[in-house]
Scaffold this active site. Structure first.
Site, PDB file in Angstrom:
ATOM      1  N   TYR A   1      -6.415   6.366   3.842  1.00 36.52           N
ATOM      2  CA  TYR A   1      -6.522   5.309   2.849  1.00 36.52           C
ATOM      3  C   TYR A   1      -5.816   4.029   3.302  1.00 36.52           C
ATOM      4  O   TYR A   1      -6.392   2.938   3.296  1.00 36.52           O
ATOM      5  CB  TYR A   1      -5.949   5.756   1.489  1.00 36.52           C
ATOM      6  CG  TYR A   1      -5.699   4.562   0.612  1.00 36.52           C
ATOM      7  CD1 TYR A   1      -6.751   3.975  -0.072  1.00 36.52           C
ATOM      8  CD2 TYR A   1      -4.443   3.945   0.563  1.00 36.52           C
ATOM      9  CE1 TYR A   1      -6.571   2.825  -0.809  1.00 36.52           C
ATOM     10  CE2 TYR A   1      -4.250   2.802  -0.168  1.00 36.52           C
ATOM     11  CZ  TYR A   1      -5.315   2.237  -0.850  1.00 36.52           C
ATOM     12  OH  TYR A   1      -5.129   1.092  -1.556  1.00 36.52           O
TER      13      TYR A   1
ATOM     14  N   GLU B   1       0.825  -1.214   0.000  1.00 35.93           N
ATOM     15  CA  GLU B   1       0.000   0.000   0.000  1.00 35.93           C
ATOM     16  C   GLU B   1       0.858   1.262   0.000  1.00 35.93           C
ATOM     17  O   GLU B   1       0.520   2.251  -0.653  1.00 35.93           O
ATOM     18  CB  GLU B   1      -0.951   0.011   1.202  1.00 35.93           C
ATOM     19  CG  GLU B   1      -1.999  -1.101   1.189  1.00 35.93           C
ATOM     20  CD  GLU B   1      -2.914  -1.051  -0.023  1.00 35.93           C
ATOM     21  OE1 GLU B   1      -2.923  -0.033  -0.739  1.00 35.93           O
ATOM     22  OE2 GLU B   1      -3.629  -2.040  -0.263  1.00 35.93           O
TER      23      GLU B   1
ATOM     24  N   ASP C   1      -9.642   6.148  -2.684  1.00 40.25           N
ATOM     25  CA  ASP C   1      -8.470   6.565  -3.462  1.00 40.25           C
ATOM     26  C   ASP C   1      -8.976   7.197  -4.761  1.00 40.25           C
ATOM     27  O   ASP C   1     -10.171   7.438  -4.924  1.00 40.25           O
ATOM     28  CB  ASP C   1      -7.541   5.371  -3.739  1.00 40.25           C
ATOM     29  CG  ASP C   1      -8.122   4.460  -4.795  1.00 40.25           C
ATOM     30  OD1 ASP C   1      -9.366   4.431  -4.942  1.00 40.25           O
ATOM     31  OD2 ASP C   1      -7.350   3.788  -5.497  1.00 40.25           O
TER      32      ASP C   1
END
Length: 355
Positions: free
Chosen positions: A121, A38, A139
């Site tokens: 996020y 991520e 996102d």
DNA sequence: AATTCGGGGAC
DNA sequence: GTCCCAGAATT
């Protein structure tokens, strides 16, 4: 009961299970690897981030190996991916997790968000994918898909817009399989509901999509435009000494490329000639520490290196000097330092000439 | 709320 | 040239 939005997650997950790509981070639920993926994928396309994910997981199979590395080594492996604060924060957080949390990642959104480099996020992504928590990610893909399907014209880069889309995403999440849902929206945005010319005629939502019905797909999402880029003028002094050495400096303080290395830099307010370069305070200071023999302009026209908010007009000056001794680093070792792409591209061309 | 932080790919 | 990308931190 609220709006009848059950169709959304149902169709989306069905589409995802049939169309998802076989990506390396989808083979695991290990928090370390999901976290790593991520961070790498923040503002980064899957195809660009993939080789970095492979090299990081290969060199640092667990958070403990990453924590044991030197920052410079991490930056070197990150070289070329950009947004280098991600690499610095990645390394910082790995040491927190390894040394203070006994190698165990937090499991909740709130605790995850306390980690440096982990924002809304990423905390939502890890909590949902690794721990089945119903925390919806938002996102760039999610903004696009939701703004179109539900015809929301709130700007995605304002507080109101951000808050609205976060709430909408949270309403839509599938509580039974939140991680799959989150990845499904993103995959759908990345692969089908694309920014330009999406194939709306065959879309799974073409009977529900409010933007499609109103022919507004091409206008969504709405994003307020930002200011233009600024120009900067870089003059790199590439020292080549009689004893085969050169000079490198590490960028400190604020600004771009923090903690990366580069040649001594003289920044000017415009493109300058050799005569003008020699007259700058920066060059005069430089000339106090080394004995300059010959200066040669390496690139005839400035190289324009483009960043998000600035264009760097760059000239590399080859500066021949007498021996540097302990001041310099061997030219042959320059490739081991983390450097900006601007410098690394120069080195690629320069080595061929001197070897 | 605005700005800053990279580099590459698609058009 | 423009816009965007599995955003976050800082001001």
């Amino acid at each position: 009961m609220a709006k009848q939005n059950g169709f959304f997650s149902t169709r989306l997950i069905a589409w995802y299970l049939k169309n998802k790509r076989d990506l390396p981070w989808r083979k695991t639920k290990e928090p370390y690897k999901i976290w790593l993926s991520e961070i790498i994928l923040q503002q980064t396309r899957v195809l660009q981030g993939m080789p970095y994910y492979i090299s990081f997981t290969s060199k640092y199979p667990t958070v403990h190996q990453l924590a044991a590395a030197k920052e410079e080594e991490v930056l070197k492996l990150w070289q070329g991916l950009g947004y280098y604060s991600r690499a610095r924060n990645l390394h910082f957080t790995s040491k927190i997790v390894a040394n203070e949390l006994n190698g165990v990642f937090p499991q909740t959104y709130a605790e995850l968000k306390k980690l440096k480099g982990v924002g809304d996020y990423t905390a939502s992504a890890i909590a949902s994918i690794c721990f089945d928590k119903p925390t919806a990610v938002v996102d760039g893909n999610v903004y696009r898909v939701l703004s179109r399907v539900f015809n929301v014209a709130l700007p995605i880069n304002t507080g109101k817009g951000i808050t609205y889309f976060k709430g909408l995403a949270q309403e839509l999440i599938d509580h039974g399989q939140p991680g799959t849902y989150n990845q499904a929206v993103m995959e759908f945005g990345a692969r089908y509901c694309v920014p330009q010319n999406p194939d709306c005629a065959h879309c799974i939502f073409n009977d529900k999509c409010e933007a499609f019905k109103k022919n507004k797909v091409s206008q969504l999402p709405v994003k307020l435009k930002t200011l233009k880029t600024k120009k900067r003028y870089f003059n790199y002094l590439v020292v080549v000494s009689e004893d085969g050495k050169t000079l490198l400096e590490q960028r400190k303080g604020k600004g771009i490329w923090q903690n990366l290395y580069q040649f001594p830099l003289v920044e000017a307010s415009k493109d300058i000639s050799e005569k003008q370069l020699i007259g700058t305070d920066g060059f005069k200071g430089f000339a106090e520490t080394v004995s300059v023999k010959v200066i040669t302009k390496h690139n005839d026209t400035p190289i324009v290196h483009k960043l998000s908010h600035q264009h760097l007009h760059t000239t590399f000056w080859i500066v021949e000097t007498t021996a540097l001794g302990e001041m310099g680093v061997p030219v042959s070792t320059v490739g081991t330092y983390p450097v900006p792409v601007l410098v690394s591209k120069f080195l690629d061309g320069f080595r061929l000439k001197i070897e």
